[in-house]
Design a protein around this motif. Structure first.
Motif, short mmCIF file in Angstrom:
data_model
loop_
_atom_site.label_atom_id
_atom_site.label_comp_id
_atom_site.label_asym_id
_atom_site.label_seq_id
_atom_site.Cartn_x
_atom_site.Cartn_y
_atom_site.Cartn_z
N ALA A 69 0.87 -1.18 0.00
CA ALA A 69 0.00 0.00 0.00
C ALA A 69 0.90 1.23 0.00
O ALA A 69 2.09 1.13 0.29
CB ALA A 69 -0.89 0.00 1.23
N ASP A 71 2.35 4.92 1.22
CA ASP A 71 2.54 5.68 2.45
C ASP A 71 2.10 7.13 2.32
O ASP A 71 2.23 7.90 3.27
CB ASP A 71 4.03 5.68 2.83
N LEU A 153 12.93 2.80 -8.54
CA LEU A 153 12.68 1.61 -7.72
C LEU A 153 12.20 0.49 -8.63
O LEU A 153 11.18 -0.15 -8.37
CB LEU A 153 11.63 1.92 -6.65
N ASP A 160 24.04 -9.01 -0.81
CA ASP A 160 25.35 -9.57 -1.09
C ASP A 160 25.74 -10.44 0.11
O ASP A 160 26.53 -10.03 0.96
CB ASP A 160 26.32 -8.39 -1.29
N ILE A 161 25.16 -11.64 0.19
CA ILE A 161 25.38 -12.51 1.35
C ILE A 161 26.03 -13.80 0.87
O ILE A 161 25.56 -14.40 -0.11
CB ILE A 161 24.03 -12.85 2.05
N GLY A 194 12.75 -2.70 5.87
CA GLY A 194 12.42 -1.43 5.25
C GLY A 194 10.92 -1.31 4.99
O GLY A 194 10.11 -2.08 5.53
N ALA A 195 10.56 -0.36 4.12
CA ALA A 195 9.15 -0.05 3.86
C ALA A 195 8.38 -1.28 3.37
O ALA A 195 7.21 -1.46 3.72
CB ALA A 195 9.06 1.07 2.84
N ALA A 197 9.24 -4.66 3.87
CA ALA A 197 9.19 -5.71 4.90
C ALA A 197 8.15 -5.40 5.97
O ALA A 197 7.43 -6.29 6.42
CB ALA A 197 10.56 -5.89 5.53
N GLN A 199 5.43 -3.98 5.75
CA GLN A 199 4.07 -4.25 5.29
C GLN A 199 3.83 -5.76 5.13
O GLN A 199 2.73 -6.25 5.35
CB GLN A 199 3.81 -3.53 3.96
N ARG A 216 18.97 -5.54 10.04
CA ARG A 216 20.35 -5.02 10.12
C ARG A 216 20.33 -3.68 10.84
O ARG A 216 21.17 -3.42 11.70
CB ARG A 216 20.92 -4.87 8.69
N THR A 217 19.37 -2.83 10.48
CA THR A 217 19.24 -1.53 11.15
C THR A 217 17.77 -1.32 11.47
O THR A 217 16.90 -1.51 10.60
CB THR A 217 19.69 -0.39 10.20
N ALA A 350 13.64 -8.74 1.16
CA ALA A 350 13.02 -7.41 1.10
C ALA A 350 14.12 -6.38 1.26
O ALA A 350 14.08 -5.52 2.14
CB ALA A 350 11.95 -7.29 2.18
N GLY A 352 15.32 -4.12 -0.97
CA GLY A 352 15.29 -2.86 -1.70
C GLY A 352 15.71 -2.96 -3.16
O GLY A 352 15.68 -4.04 -3.76
N PHE A 353 16.15 -1.81 -3.69
CA PHE A 353 16.34 -1.66 -5.14
C PHE A 353 17.69 -1.00 -5.45
O PHE A 353 18.31 -0.41 -4.58
CB PHE A 353 15.20 -0.79 -5.69
#
Ligand code: NAP
Length: 523
Positions: A69, A71, A153, A160-161, A194-195, A197, A199, A216-217, A350, A352-353
């Motif tokens: 959705a 924001d 986006l 990178d894991i 982030g945004a 995850a 949701q 992570r943060t 999740a 990001g881009f």
């Protein structure tokens, strides 16, 4: 690797590409569609929109994850020229936004100039003919002007894991949700907070057996004041357009009041911080979990997220917030740096881009054959007014460098840029210009002033790492001023900032053999 292609790349059957167009638009999201509509309104009929997916919508077509959705309230997150009286609630869910874009596209009468499943493979500036040679998955053409509305986006970024490709269970990116995979009763890991995850997690937590959320943060999360519109409101939107306009205007100015807190006076964000802290206290009982989710950097440094359900979801018995850091993925699950292994059936990425490297840049060759990605690597990702780049004549960006927002509607920025682009095309016609290119010193001065302002913002000085910053710590994504200032700066095309090459100075390129009709080559 999770898939980066939004849909099949096989071209859809349809009319062949024309050999030449006046304006080529790349991308059919909010930006590309607005450009097409504005070009048509201004009398430019000779344009084509190419899109690698098979529908309009861009990021709203691709992000179909549970709970997706917006924001920003849709009264503002919509075109000024296409109000929608049918929004069901203040923050619209993804399917409603996607239907809105589709309806605007159908009503606009421009869809016959869209070519879907047409991927731009290379754009090469022809210095003799002053036009772009365009190579696509559906064939080649030339264009006088190219507008890249390919989005910021649009290309998912995998983490990178170590061992990422070795995991043998189900794995997909939030922007490429696998609706064929049933999560019910599964052990699931979500990487990222982030945004997207925040949701996804509250939606899937009740149906999965176990959910490990890898943070992570910690993000700052304030309450989401979302509600259904009442019948009276909906009736008013339908019959009294001025009421809807009033809502839009009130939301716009309400959001614009946040700008100083981001750009000059972070202390103004104190009330938001208190809201976020009480959101944590309300949503989570466990003191240790409260500690883990409390960020250690200034609010606003990363995108401020909004949710009433994120913290209660983390507090569920079947959900674990993992903060130890991921060491590796194995064939069966995830191992954290403290040596704990958690086996799972599915991993949802999740993360990001690609935002600070603009993926389309490596496919664009400007003057001297230089790719835009090499140009950005040398100078940083930058553009004059977020729209044009020295060395790349007749190329315009919609949602270009430093045009992103953390507080308000990207559609407002998009409409500002499309007005500028359409005025540039009109000006070129009036002046008989074959090409326009921002002068290097004008671009430099613009970017220096912008970066100078950036030093004072919470995004640069707030003590966090974020996707707003490139590898040198330069903020190449956000606009550091009021959005009405951006609108004013782009209100009309400032030809005096550009080198213009008159059409009569351009050597006409002889047609290539493959461009000639059979009788013209003597067949
Ligand atoms: P994002 O904001 O970039 O968040 C990515 C998350 O993945 C972050 O928590 C990041 O942690 C984490 N991460 C990245 N690499 C990692 C790694 N190697 N190991 C562990 N964690 C890793 O991406 P997003 O949530 O998809 O959102 C992107 C943007 O899309 C948003 O900022 C917003 O502009 C837009 N969006 C908007 C909405 C909306 O309107 N509701 C919804 C979704 C997305 P760090 O924080 O430590 O980097």
């Amino acid at each position: 690797m999770t898939s980066t292609a939004p849909t099949s790349s096989a071209p859809l059957p349809g009319p062949e590409l024309p050999r030449h167009v006046r304006v080529l638009v790349v991308g059919a999201g909010f930006g590309g569609l607005a450009t097409a509509i504005r070009l048509q309104e201004s009398g430019v009929r000779d344009f084509l929109v190419v899109e690698r997916g098979d529908d309009v919508g861009g990021t709203w077509r691709d992000n179909t994850y549970p709970g997706a959705a917006c924001d920003v309230p849709s009264q503002l997150y919509s075109y000024s020229f296409a109000p929608n009286p049918h929004w069901s609630r203040s923050f619209s869910p993804q399917p409603e936004i996607q239907r809105y874009i589709q309806r605007v596209a159908e009503d606009s009468g421009t869809l016959d100039r869209f070519r879907f499943r047409t991927n731009v493979e290379e754009l090469v500036w022809d210095e003799a003919a002053h036009q772009w040679d365009v190579h696509t998955s559906a064939g080649d053409l030339t264009a006088d002007v190219v507008v890249s509305a390919a989005g910021a986006l649009s290309d998912p970024k995998d983490p990178d894991i170590p061992g990422f490709d070795s995991f043998e269970g189900e794995v997909f990116h939030s922007a490429r949700w696998n609706h064929g995979y049933d999560l019910t009763g599964k052990r699931v890991a979500v990487i990222g907070t982030g945004a997207s995850a925040i949701q996804i997690v509250p939606e899937i937590a009740p149906e999965v057996a176990r959910l490990d959320v890898y943070q992570r943060t910690a993000p700052w999360v304030i309450p989401r004041h979302d509600r259904d519109y009442t019948g009276v409101e909906k009736a008013a939107f339908r019959s009294l357009p001025a009421v809807q306009k009033l809502y839009r205007t009130a939301i716009y100015w309400g959001r614009e009041m946040y700008v100083p807190a981001f750009t000059r006076m972070p202390s103004l964000a104190w009330p938001a911080k208190q809201m976020a802290l009480s959101n944590i206290r309300r949503g989570i009982k466990d003191p240790e979990l409260r500690r883990k989710v409390t960020p250690d950097y200034r609010i606003g440094c990363k995108r401020i997220l909004i949710s009433n359900t994120w913290y209660p979801a983390l507090d569920r018995d079947n959900v674990e917030l993992v903060t130890d850091g991921i060491a590796e993925l194995t064939p069966t699950g995830i191992v954290t740096k403290d040596g704990t292994a958690r086996d799972v059936d599915a991993v949802i990425v999740a993360t990001g881009f690609h935002t600070t490297d603009l993926p389309i840049a490596e496919h664009i060759r400007g003057r001297g054959g230089v790719t835009l990605s090499d140009h950005f690597a040398e100078h940083g990702m930058q553009a004059y007014k977020g729209t044009t780049v020295n060395g790349f004549p007749n190329l315009f960006f919609v949602v270009g460098p430093n045009t992103g927002l953390g507080h308000s509607s990207m559609v407002f920025m998009i409409e500002s840029q499309t007005a500028y682009v359409v005025d540039a095309v009109r000006t070129m016609e009036e002046c008989g210009a074959a090409s326009v290119e921002p002068r290097a010193e004008v671009q430099r001065a613009f970017v220096e002033e912008l970066q100078e302002r950036m030093q004072r913002t919470v995004w640069n000085a707030g003590g966090c790492a974020s996707w707003y910053l490139d590898s040198h710590g330069r903020n190449v994504t956000l606009w550091p001023r009021a959005t009405f200032t951006f609108r004013r700066l782009l209100a009309s095309f400032d030809a005096d900032a550009y080198d213009l090459v008159p059409r009569d100075q351009v050597r006409v390129r002889p047609p290539r053999a493959e461009e000639l009709e059979p009788q013209e080559v003597g067949a």
